[in-house]
Design a protein around this motif. Structure first.
Motif, short mmCIF file in Angstrom:
data_model
loop_
_atom_site.label_atom_id
_atom_site.label_comp_id
_atom_site.label_asym_id
_atom_site.label_seq_id
_atom_site.Cartn_x
_atom_site.Cartn_y
_atom_site.Cartn_z
N MET A 86 0.45 -0.76 -0.16
CA MET A 86 0.15 0.04 -0.47
C MET A 86 1.07 1.66 -0.01
SD MET A 86 -3.21 -0.48 2.46
CE MET A 86 -4.19 -2.16 1.85
N GLY A 116 -9.23 -1.91 1.09
CA GLY A 116 -8.66 -2.10 1.85
C GLY A 116 -9.27 -1.62 3.95
N THR A 133 -6.59 3.60 -1.59
CA THR A 133 -5.44 2.42 -1.42
C THR A 133 -4.68 2.14 -2.43
OG1 THR A 133 -6.86 0.45 -2.06
CG2 THR A 133 -7.17 1.88 0.23
#
Length: 195
Positions: free
Chosen positions: A1, A38, A183
Motif C-alpha cells: 500500500m 483495504g 488505497t
C-alpha cells in the motif's frame, strides 16, 4: 500500500474522538467501500490508535454471499441498544460451516468500528460519528479478493461485486462519506487520504 494506514487511522480517530458521542455514550465509525479495497487494514490500524476500540467486521454479520440485502437491518438491531446505553449483540456467520455460530456482545461507550461493505446505511446515519469510504481500482480489488479466497471463489466474487454496486448506487454511500481513502492513489488535496 502506498502510505501508512496508521496516518489515516490517526486522522479518523482525531475526528471521531473530538466530536460528541453519537452512539449513546459512545462513538461510531463506519469504514465502508467495495470489497478488497483495504477496509480491514484501516480498521486494524484504527484499533491500534484507539486501543479500547471494539471492531465488528460486517462480513461476519452477513448470511453468506447473498446476505448483503439483510445487513442494514442486522446492523440497526446491533446499534439500537447501544444508542440507549445498553449492551448490543450480534451473531457470527460461519462461512466454513455455512451457518450461524456464536453470539458476541458489544459494550456501550467507547469507540465502535464497523468495518465492511454496507456498514453504513441511511437507517443509522444519525448514529455515525465518521463515515470513511475506502476504494481502490476494480481490477486490484478483485486480485486482492481472489488472492485471499482462492480462484474457486471467482463466481461468488463476481456476483458480490454486482450486489455491492447495486447497494452503493441505491444508498449513494460514497457521497455521504466524511473521509475518502484511495488505497491505490497518492494522497490528494481536498481531504482525500491514501492508505
Amino acid at each position: 500500500m502506498p502510505s501508512d494506514p496508521r496516518v489515516v487511522a490517526r486522522e479518523v480517530a482525531d475526528r471521531v474522538m473530538t466530536g460528541a458521542p453519537t452512539l449513546g455514550p459512545g462513538r461510531l465509525v463506519c469504514i465502508d467501500g467495495p470489497a478488497g479495497s483495504g477496509k480491514t487494514t484501516l480498521s486494524a490500524a484504527l484499533a491500534d490508535v484507539v486501543p479500547d476500540a471494539q471492531v465488528v467486521h460486517c462480513d461476519e454479520l452477513l448470511q453468506g454471499w447473498r446476505g448483503l440485502p439483510g445487513l442494514a437491518g442486522t446492523i440497526a438491531a446491533l446499534l439500537a441498544p447501544l444508542a440507549a446505553g445498553e449492551v448490543g449483540r450480534w451473531r457470527r456467520w460461519d462461512w466454513v460451516a455455512d451457518g450461524w455460530a456464536e453470539t458476541h456482545e458489544v459494550r456501550p461507550g467507547g469507540l465502535l468500528v464497523l468495518d465492511g461493505v454496507g456498514s453504513w446505511s441511511p437507517a443509522i446515519a444519525d448514529l455515525v460519528g465518521v463515515l470513511v469510504w475506502v476504494e481502490a481500482d476494480s481490477t486490484e480489488r478483485l486480485t486482492r479478493g481472489l488472492a485471499r479466497d482462492g480462484e474457486a471463489m471467482r463466481s461468488h466474487w463476481e456476483q458480490w461485486r454486482l450486489d455491492e454496486d447495486d447497494l452503493f448506487a441505491r444508498l449513494d454511500t460514497r457521497a455521504h462519506a466524511d473521509l475518502l481513502v484511495d488505497t491505490a492513489e497518492p494522497a490528494q488535496a481536498g481531504g482525500s487520504s491514501s492508505l
